[in-house]
Design a protein around this motif. Structure first.
Motif, PDB file in Angstrom:
ATOM      1  N   ALA A   1      13.369  -1.400   3.835  1.00  0.00           N
ATOM      2  CA  ALA A   1      12.185  -1.914   4.511  1.00  0.00           C
ATOM      3  C   ALA A   1      11.047  -2.057   3.521  1.00  0.00           C
ATOM      4  CB  ALA A   1      11.779  -0.980   5.651  1.00  0.00           C
ATOM      5  N   ALA A   2      10.117  -2.943   3.835  1.00  0.00           N
ATOM      6  CA  ALA A   2       8.943  -3.150   2.995  1.00  0.00           C
ATOM      7  C   ALA A   2       7.750  -3.475   3.870  1.00  0.00           C
ATOM      8  CB  ALA A   2       9.200  -4.275   2.001  1.00  0.00           C
ATOM      9  N   TRP A   3       6.584  -3.017   3.423  1.00  0.00           N
ATOM     10  CA  TRP A   3       5.328  -3.296   4.132  1.00  0.00           C
ATOM     11  C   TRP A   3       4.295  -3.740   3.119  1.00  0.00           C
ATOM     12  CZ3 TRP A   3       8.575   0.618   5.314  1.00  0.00           C
ATOM     13  CH2 TRP A   3       8.999   0.738   6.644  1.00  0.00           C
ATOM     14  N   ARG A   4       3.461  -4.700   3.510  1.00  0.00           N
ATOM     15  CA  ARG A   4       2.323  -5.134   2.681  1.00  0.00           C
ATOM     16  C   ARG A   4       1.054  -4.737   3.416  1.00  0.00           C
ATOM     17  NH1 ARG A   4       2.969 -10.247  -0.095  1.00  0.00           N
ATOM     18  NH2 ARG A   4       3.062  -8.957  -1.934  1.00  0.00           N
ATOM     19  N   PHE A   5       0.161  -4.050   2.707  1.00  0.00           N
ATOM     20  CA  PHE A   5      -1.083  -3.555   3.287  1.00  0.00           C
ATOM     21  C   PHE A   5      -2.265  -4.390   2.791  1.00  0.00           C
ATOM     22  CE2 PHE A   5       1.862  -0.028   3.536  1.00  0.00           C
ATOM     23  CZ  PHE A   5       1.620   0.461   4.807  1.00  0.00           C
ATOM     24  N   PRO A   6      -3.377  -4.376   3.526  1.00  0.00           N
ATOM     25  CA  PRO A   6      -4.549  -5.160   3.119  1.00  0.00           C
ATOM     26  C   PRO A   6      -5.180  -4.693   1.806  1.00  0.00           C
ATOM     27  CG  PRO A   6      -4.742  -4.492   5.415  1.00  0.00           C
ATOM     28  CD  PRO A   6      -3.548  -3.790   4.851  1.00  0.00           C
ATOM     29  N   LEU A   7      -5.127  -3.397   1.519  1.00  0.00           N
ATOM     30  CA  LEU A   7      -5.694  -2.856   0.282  1.00  0.00           C
ATOM     31  C   LEU A   7      -4.585  -2.271  -0.578  1.00  0.00           C
ATOM     32  CD1 LEU A   7      -8.834  -0.952   1.660  1.00  0.00           C
ATOM     33  CD2 LEU A   7      -8.792  -3.133   0.455  1.00  0.00           C
ATOM     34  N   GLU A   8      -4.840  -2.169  -1.881  1.00  0.00           N
ATOM     35  CA  GLU A   8      -3.863  -1.545  -2.771  1.00  0.00           C
ATOM     36  C   GLU A   8      -3.728  -0.067  -2.450  1.00  0.00           C
ATOM     37  OE1 GLU A   8      -3.969  -2.184  -6.936  1.00  0.00           O
ATOM     38  OE2 GLU A   8      -4.495  -4.297  -6.721  1.00  0.00           O
TER      39      GLU A   8
END
Length: 133
Positions: free
Chosen positions: A92-99
């Protein structure tokens, strides 16, 4: 001005399948590239909460031990994958708004639930001021 759709016989759209399609290479490429979330459906098995200073991510991984999981953080992307010798496959992978600040983040596995506390990297302003002469 008036336009109309041109009609062509259906046989003009039928082309023989290329060797990439026949060999399954295209399917493998698409599943490797776009299938990061195919094994785990985040809406059903993962919970993501946005706090003031950190994100909280909880993922159900029953039957897996901490030595059977790999967690990778690269910028604003978090990837979780099971190792080859694991009892079940998780990817699984997630992209967040901030680093994400990997050094200040933590991971805990308890009773089949992986809990990640992902600290946010607060963006630093690089604005330089100039003096008017």
């Amino acid at each position: 001005m008036f336009y109309s759709l041109a009609s062509r016989p259906a046989r003009s759209f039928q082309r023989p399948a290329s060797s990439l399609v026949r060999s399954g290479a295209l399917d493998k490429f698409l599943s490797d590239t776009l299938g990061a979330l195919s094994d785990v459906q985040p809406s059903q098995t993962a919970t993501v909460e946005d706090g003031d200073k950190a994100y909280s991510l909880q993922l159900d991984v029953p039957g897996l031990g901490k030595e059977q999981l790999d967690i990778g953080i690269e910028g604003d992307v978090v990837r979780i994958a099971s190792k080859a010798d694991a009892a079940r496959s998780v990817k699984a992978a997630w992209r967040f708004p901030l680093e994400i600040d990997a050094a200040a983040s933590t991971a805990k596995l308890e009773h089949g639930v992986l809990t990640l506390t992902l600290s946010k990297k607060i963006p630093v302003s690089n604005v330089a001021t100039l003096t008017i002469q």
